[in-house]
Design an enzyme around this catalytic site. Structure first.
Site, PDB file in Angstrom:
ATOM      1  N   SER A 102      16.743  -8.922   3.714  1.00 14.05           N
ATOM      2  CA  SER A 102      16.404  -9.541   2.421  1.00 14.05           C
ATOM      3  C   SER A 102      17.448 -10.558   1.974  1.00 14.05           C
ATOM      4  O   SER A 102      17.121 -11.568   1.365  1.00 14.05           O
ATOM      5  CB  SER A 102      16.209  -8.468   1.346  1.00 14.05           C
ATOM      6  OG  SER A 102      17.413  -7.780   1.122  1.00 14.05           O
ATOM      7  N   ASP A 113      22.216  -4.033  -0.735  1.00 10.92           N
ATOM      8  CA  ASP A 113      23.189  -4.122   0.360  1.00 10.92           C
ATOM      9  C   ASP A 113      22.900  -5.359   1.209  1.00 10.92           C
ATOM     10  O   ASP A 113      21.872  -6.022   1.038  1.00 10.92           O
ATOM     11  CB  ASP A 113      23.199  -2.841   1.201  1.00 10.92           C
ATOM     12  CG  ASP A 113      21.862  -2.561   1.876  1.00 10.92           C
ATOM     13  OD1 ASP A 113      20.914  -3.354   1.677  1.00 10.92           O
ATOM     14  OD2 ASP A 113      21.750  -1.554   2.598  1.00 10.92           O
ATOM     15  N   ASP A 115      22.543  -6.705   5.158  1.00 13.39           N
ATOM     16  CA  ASP A 115      22.425  -6.413   6.595  1.00 13.39           C
ATOM     17  C   ASP A 115      23.127  -7.540   7.341  1.00 13.39           C
ATOM     18  O   ASP A 115      22.811  -8.723   7.119  1.00 13.39           O
ATOM     19  CB  ASP A 115      20.955  -6.379   7.017  1.00 13.39           C
ATOM     20  CG  ASP A 115      20.210  -5.216   6.367  1.00 13.39           C
ATOM     21  OD1 ASP A 115      20.687  -4.074   6.495  1.00 13.39           O
ATOM     22  OD2 ASP A 115      19.175  -5.457   5.733  1.00 13.39           O
ATOM     23  N   ASP A 167      25.862  -3.117   5.968  1.00 11.25           N
ATOM     24  CA  ASP A 167      25.515  -2.442   7.225  1.00 11.25           C
ATOM     25  C   ASP A 167      25.775  -3.452   8.331  1.00 11.25           C
ATOM     26  O   ASP A 167      25.092  -4.484   8.397  1.00 11.25           O
ATOM     27  CB  ASP A 167      24.036  -2.038   7.248  1.00 11.25           C
ATOM     28  CG  ASP A 167      23.754  -0.832   6.368  1.00 11.25           C
ATOM     29  OD1 ASP A 167      24.690  -0.327   5.718  1.00 11.25           O
ATOM     30  OD2 ASP A 167      22.581  -0.393   6.323  1.00 11.25           O
ATOM     31  N   LYS A 228       7.164  -7.942  -3.240  1.00  4.52           N
ATOM     32  CA  LYS A 228       8.049  -6.778  -3.044  1.00  4.52           C
ATOM     33  C   LYS A 228       8.160  -5.961  -4.331  1.00  4.52           C
ATOM     34  O   LYS A 228       8.109  -4.726  -4.286  1.00  4.52           O
ATOM     35  CB  LYS A 228       9.444  -7.244  -2.595  1.00  4.52           C
ATOM     36  CG  LYS A 228       9.493  -7.612  -1.118  1.00  4.52           C
ATOM     37  CD  LYS A 228      10.855  -8.106  -0.697  1.00  4.52           C
ATOM     38  CE  LYS A 228      11.890  -7.026  -0.717  1.00  4.52           C
ATOM     39  NZ  LYS A 228      13.056  -7.336   0.151  1.00  4.52           N
ATOM     40  N   TYR A 237       6.007   0.748  -1.057  1.00  2.00           N
ATOM     41  CA  TYR A 237       7.071   0.052  -0.329  1.00  2.00           C
ATOM     42  C   TYR A 237       7.900   1.111   0.394  1.00  2.00           C
ATOM     43  O   TYR A 237       8.847   1.651  -0.161  1.00  2.00           O
ATOM     44  CB  TYR A 237       7.948  -0.719  -1.323  1.00  2.00           C
ATOM     45  CG  TYR A 237       8.964  -1.646  -0.685  1.00  2.00           C
ATOM     46  CD1 TYR A 237       8.703  -3.007  -0.575  1.00  2.00           C
ATOM     47  CD2 TYR A 237      10.176  -1.169  -0.202  1.00  2.00           C
ATOM     48  CE1 TYR A 237       9.631  -3.858   0.007  1.00  2.00           C
ATOM     49  CE2 TYR A 237      11.106  -2.013   0.381  1.00  2.00           C
ATOM     50  CZ  TYR A 237      10.825  -3.364   0.476  1.00  2.00           C
ATOM     51  OH  TYR A 237      11.743  -4.213   1.049  1.00  2.00           O
TER      52      TYR A 237
END
Length: 408
Positions: A102, A113, A115, A167, A228, A237
């Protein structure tokens, strides 16, 4: 750029317009003033839900990613020295952080968070990442909650860097150095790679390909933010529960953008519900024609793999090796989503006729709205009060509610 299909013939002898996707567009109509007004109202309706970050938060993320990128280059140079590379090679060995998901799509919400992927040259091993890089992160005072999950399907190091959760995956490429302008989209970079590296690269390659295959990134982003938010508010979702995760929603929105390349977000949200309330599953959603590659990795192909024929709602990732991102969908969850698409269409019809506000689209479903009489309501309450010790999900009432939906 070259797009995966031919041309659309324009009236009046205009230059033909390249089209996106595996079919030509449904409509090339440009937006009207009223469409821009509805789009502004859509933005206003989303603001209370914390979907937009302010400038300060965005800059904080950029600063943290910049520090992490420098940190990776520093670590790779140190490792290169330990492995006795000549100084001339060490000075240009590189290393780079890529983002995906995202954040990379530009649709992350407040506090979400990031990625990310650490890309290293061929002399840096996966064990180096989980040992020496992990230790280097441990020494950094801005890094908290550090943990490694080395035996996961996609191995990852998780941590908080100055308050931002990250992450971080790892991929080692068959290259002597990693330049700053490296493009991960070409399939040739996958050659001779470990399967864990291929899986780790997949997120970036899919995200980059999605952005490449939409006609207008800003319209895509705003539409995806709306869809979303709608999916989260309506309780659909979740990849784990058999609905759709972020990548799948992104691909459905991208396909809508391809079919209406000049439309703005208000129109695209409405067209999204129009297209997918009428979609004839299990016909797959494809953003581009899958390309053959001689790398012999397993790809989604119902002609070759009998198990792929049983997928109920195939949405196929556009980067090689192509995969179905919705293998968890069941007949029950697909039915629920189909109903939600139809309901979304009726609500956006009302909104674009001036009979309702955008806030109506983001109203959560009433717990009891699906049940027609008091007896059924009592059964729901009984079911949700049962001993929940056998429930494996974090929210036992949710599990019971879903169970009831699936058997009703």
């Amino acid at each position: 750029g070259v797009f995966p299909a031919g041309h659309v013939n324009m009236p009046g002898g205009q230059q033909p317009q390249k089209h996106y996707g595996i079919t030509s567009a449904i409509s090339l109509a440009p937006p009207r003033d009223i469409d821009h007004q509805y789009t502004q109202k859509l933005c206003d309706a989303m603001k209370p839900f914390g979907v937009f970050e302010d400038e300060e938060e965005l800059n904080h993320r950029l600063a943290v990613l910049g520090k992490l990128n420098n940190f990776v280059k520093e670590w790779i140079a140190e490792i290169s020295e330990l492995k006795n590379l000549p100084p001339s090679a060490i000075s240009c060995v590189g290393g780079k952080i890529f983002t995906f998901g995202s954040y990379r799509l530009g649709v992350h919400t407040k506090g979400a968070d990031i990625d990310a992927l650490c890309v290293a040259p061929r002399h840096v091993e996966r064990t180096d990442f989980f040992q020496s890089f992990f230790e280097k992160l441990k020494q950094h005072e801005e890094i908290k909650d550090l943990r490694a999950v080395e035996d996961a399907f996609v191995p990852v190091i998780k941590f908080k860097f100055d308050g931002i959760e990250i992450d971080l995956l790892f991929a080692r490429l068959a290259l002597q150095s990693i330049p700053d302008n490296l493009d991960l989209r070409g399939d040739s970079i996958l050659r001779n790679l470990d399967i864990r590296c291929i899986r780790s690269l997949n997120g970036c390659r899919v995200t980059d390909e999605i952005l490449y295959l939409v006609p207008n990134k800003e319209n895509f982003r705003l539409t995806l933010r709306a869809i979303k938010l709608w999916a989260k508010r309506r309780g659909i979702y979740s990849n784990m529960l058999g609905f759709l995760g972020g990548v799948s929603w992104a691909m459905l929105v991208a396909r809508t953008c391809q079919l209406y390349p000049n439309a703005v977000a208000a129109t695209l949200v409405h067209k999204f519900f129009l297209v997918f309330s009428k979609w004839e599953w299990p016909n797959p959603v494809l953003l581009k024609q899958p390309e053959e590659s001689n790398l012999n990795l397993p790809v989604w192909d119902p002609r070759v793999n009998p198990s792929d024929r049983y997928h109920l709602m195939p949405i196929i990732t556009p980067a090689y090796p192509q995969q179905n991102s919705t293998y968890n969908v069941s007949t029950s969850t697909r039915t629920i989503m189909s109903e939600e698409f139809k309901y979304g269409l009726s609500v956006t019809d009302e909104i674009l006729q001036g009979k309702a506000e955008w806030s109506k689209l983001f109203e959560p479903p009433s717990f009891f709205q699906k049940y027609k009489n008091q007896t059924e309501k009592i059964n729901v309450v009984k079911l949700c009060r049962r001993d929940s010790s056998t429930c494996t999900l974090k929210s036992p009432p949710l599990k019971c509610f879903l169970l009831l939906l699936f058997v009703s």
